[in-house]
Scaffold this motif. Structure first.
Motif, short mmCIF file in Angstrom:
data_model
loop_
_atom_site.label_atom_id
_atom_site.label_comp_id
_atom_site.label_asym_id
_atom_site.label_seq_id
_atom_site.Cartn_x
_atom_site.Cartn_y
_atom_site.Cartn_z
N GLU A 109 0.86 -1.20 0.00
CA GLU A 109 0.00 0.00 0.00
C GLU A 109 0.89 1.24 0.00
OE1 GLU A 109 -3.98 1.58 2.31
OE2 GLU A 109 -2.67 0.11 3.26
N CYS A 110 0.79 2.02 -1.06
CA CYS A 110 1.69 3.15 -1.25
C CYS A 110 0.97 4.49 -1.11
CB CYS A 110 2.38 3.07 -2.61
SG CYS A 110 3.55 4.42 -2.89
N ARG A 111 1.64 5.43 -0.48
CA ARG A 111 1.17 6.81 -0.39
C ARG A 111 2.29 7.69 -0.91
NH1 ARG A 111 -2.31 9.76 3.39
NH2 ARG A 111 -1.57 11.91 3.59
N ARG A 112 1.99 8.50 -1.93
CA ARG A 112 3.01 9.34 -2.55
C ARG A 112 2.66 10.81 -2.32
NH1 ARG A 112 3.54 11.03 -8.74
NH2 ARG A 112 1.38 11.48 -8.17
N SER A 113 3.34 11.43 -1.34
CA SER A 113 3.10 12.86 -1.13
C SER A 113 4.03 13.71 -1.99
CB SER A 113 3.29 13.22 0.35
OG SER A 113 4.58 12.89 0.80
N ASP A 114 5.14 13.12 -2.47
CA ASP A 114 6.04 13.81 -3.40
C ASP A 114 5.49 13.63 -4.81
OD1 ASP A 114 8.03 14.86 -4.94
OD2 ASP A 114 9.57 13.39 -4.37
N LYS A 115 4.77 14.61 -5.29
CA LYS A 115 4.12 14.49 -6.60
C LYS A 115 5.09 14.62 -7.76
CE LYS A 115 0.27 14.03 -4.44
NZ LYS A 115 -0.26 12.66 -4.25
N THR A 116 6.37 14.92 -7.47
CA THR A 116 7.36 14.97 -8.56
C THR A 116 7.92 13.59 -8.86
OG1 THR A 116 9.27 15.35 -7.08
CG2 THR A 116 8.03 17.30 -7.80
N PHE A 117 7.63 12.61 -8.01
CA PHE A 117 8.11 11.25 -8.27
C PHE A 117 7.47 10.73 -9.55
CE2 PHE A 117 8.69 6.70 -7.64
CZ PHE A 117 10.00 6.66 -7.16
N GLU A 157 11.33 14.16 1.51
CA GLU A 157 12.66 13.97 2.08
C GLU A 157 13.25 12.59 1.79
OE1 GLU A 157 9.30 13.68 5.04
OE2 GLU A 157 10.07 15.20 3.65
N ASP A 158 12.42 11.53 1.82
CA ASP A 158 12.90 10.15 1.65
C ASP A 158 11.69 9.25 1.44
OD1 ASP A 158 15.79 9.89 1.79
OD2 ASP A 158 15.67 10.60 3.86
N ALA A 159 11.95 7.94 1.33
CA ALA A 159 10.88 6.94 1.30
C ALA A 159 10.95 6.12 2.59
CB ALA A 159 11.02 6.02 0.09
N PHE A 160 9.78 5.68 3.06
CA PHE A 160 9.69 4.95 4.32
C PHE A 160 8.89 3.67 4.10
CE2 PHE A 160 10.28 9.38 5.13
CZ PHE A 160 11.20 9.43 6.18
N ILE A 161 9.47 2.55 4.51
CA ILE A 161 8.87 1.23 4.31
C ILE A 161 8.57 0.64 5.68
CG2 ILE A 161 9.10 -0.95 3.09
CD1 ILE A 161 9.67 1.51 1.31
N TYR A 162 7.34 0.16 5.87
CA TYR A 162 6.96 -0.37 7.19
C TYR A 162 5.96 -1.51 7.03
CZ TYR A 162 3.10 2.86 6.22
OH TYR A 162 2.06 3.53 5.63
N ALA A 163 5.79 -2.28 8.12
CA ALA A 163 4.92 -3.46 8.07
C ALA A 163 3.73 -3.37 9.01
CB ALA A 163 5.73 -4.72 8.40
N GLU A 164 3.67 -2.35 9.86
CA GLU A 164 2.54 -2.25 10.79
C GLU A 164 2.26 -0.80 11.15
OE1 GLU A 164 3.24 -3.92 14.69
OE2 GLU A 164 5.40 -3.55 14.54
#
Length: 391
Positions: A109-117, A157-164
């Motif tokens: 499940e992805c959330r992209r707040s950096d719309k330049t990606f 600033e970066d990407a963050f990957i998490y499981a919970e």
């Protein structure tokens, strides 16, 4: 494997020009809650806070999940915003958290707040999910009801990957809405009321009415223990103890039996208002609930309120007892509250208390009482203690 805790807050983000005050206060409360751990800087970026992990992930999570103002938090891996780095992080996280068994389903499940990606949220999720699947033989995909999820936030600033996602208590950080005085007994209701008021950002202090020797020191110890539990959320709880015995004796001696509870509550409110003035508090807080007992009918609440000018907040007013008990279990006060040590409200309890008193009846009942002297003496003898969060 985690290197940061990703912290989400809710209504704070809607505070407009005051937002920085709320965020800075939340950061201060978070720093207070983790002060027993190795010192670290908390970063703030556009709706998220980042707390570095320093080989203390479980302790860090345990401390942060009790901070009012936090909606949820996730232990996360912080990586660069490119698909290779994010794919590698997702694969490693999946290896740690998702079993390779028949029937097990997952999703990214992805959330992209950096719309330049260059890729959309859906495209990022699709490609990262495909990268994970290459390393599994039996794992399947279910986008609606998966057994496991991998969360991805692509931010400026970066990407963050998490499981919970771990739930926080929500609300507002303590102190942003002023100070209140909570009439705190050893029962089930008032500790929950204090917790709920604190959740709305109120710096709540407790006011306990002690009737020794009619009530035992065990009753006071019970309230102390409740304050220790509540301090886990509040950071500290200041408790003011009123020696209430002489007032109760005077009420018993001078008032009709059916009015004892009402007059006692009026004295409690008078004393509480004086304490509020001394402590520069803006409101009283009680555990009252409509029609639960004789002193909590609308008529009783009305005549009891008449003796104070300060606002009275009743967080439990519409809750039924089951809801209150459930919340007491959740916050850890229930087991203490049901210990069989009676508080001052059980002293001289009439068999048939008046449930619909009016103001004139109260004035008549109090005519032989030296109200000002009794209140002044009780306030002057108050003992104050502070219970701090255990480290």
């Amino acid at each position: 494997m985690y290197d940061v805790v990703l912290v989400r807050y809710g209504e704070i983000s809607l505070k407009g020009r005051n937002r920085s005050f709320f965020i800075n206060t939340l950061i201060k409360r978070m720093q207070d809650s983790i002060s027993h751990l190795e010192k670290r800087k908390i970063e703030s970026h556009a709706g998220r806070l980042y707390v570095p992990v320093k080989n203390d992930g479980p302790q860090l999570i345990e401390a942060l999940k009790k901070v009012f103002g936090i909606v949820s938090l996730s232990p996360a891996v912080r990586v660069k915003k490119d698909m290779e780095s994010m794919s590698f992080a997702c694969i490693k996280l999946a290896e740690k958290t998702i079993p390779d068994k028949d029937g097990i389903k997952f999703k990214v499940e992805c959330r992209r707040s950096d719309k330049t990606f260059p890729l959309s949220s859906m495209e990022i999720g699709r490609d990262l999910g495909a990268a994970v699947l290459k390393n599994y033989n039996k794992l399947g995909v279910d986008l609606t009801k998966p057994h496991y999820s991998i969360g991805v936030e692509v931010r400026d600033e970066d990407a963050f990957i998490y499981a919970e996602k771990i739930s926080g208590p929500t609300g507002l950080p303590i102190g942003v809405t002023g100070r209140g005085i909570c009439l705190l007994s050893g029962g089930i209701d008032s500790p929950v009321a204090l917790w709920l008021a604190a959740k709305r950002g109120i710096d709540v202090e407790g006011l306990y009415f002690h009737s020794y020797p009619f009530t035992s020191d065990k009753a006071k110890e019970k309230v102390d223990d409740l304050c220790r539990v509540l301090s886990k959320y509040c950071g500290r709880v200041r408790l003011h103890t009123v020696h209430f015995t002489e007032i109760q004796k005077a009420i018993k001696l001078n008032c009709d039996e059916d009015m004892i509870i009402t007059i006692m509550r009026r004295f409690m409110f008078r004393i509480a208002e004086e304490v509020a003035k001394n402590r520069k508090a803006l409101a009283l807080v009680t555990g009252e609930n409509v029609a639960q007992v004789a002193s909590q009918t609308l008529e009783s609440m009305n005549v009891i309120n008449q003796v104070v000018d300060i606002p009275v907040l009743r967080p439990l007013v519409t809750m039924d007892k089951t809801e209150i008990i459930d919340k007491a279990h959740d916050i850890g006060t229930y087991g203490i509250s049901i210990q069989p040590y009676e508080d001052c409200c059980t002293v001289f309890t009439p068999q048939n208390p008046k449930t619909k008193p009016n103001l004139q009846q109260c004035i008549e009942a109090e005519k032989n009482l030296d109200i000002e002297s009794l209140v002044e003496e009780a306030v002057n003898k108050i003992n104050t203690e502070v219970f701090y969060r255990e480290k």
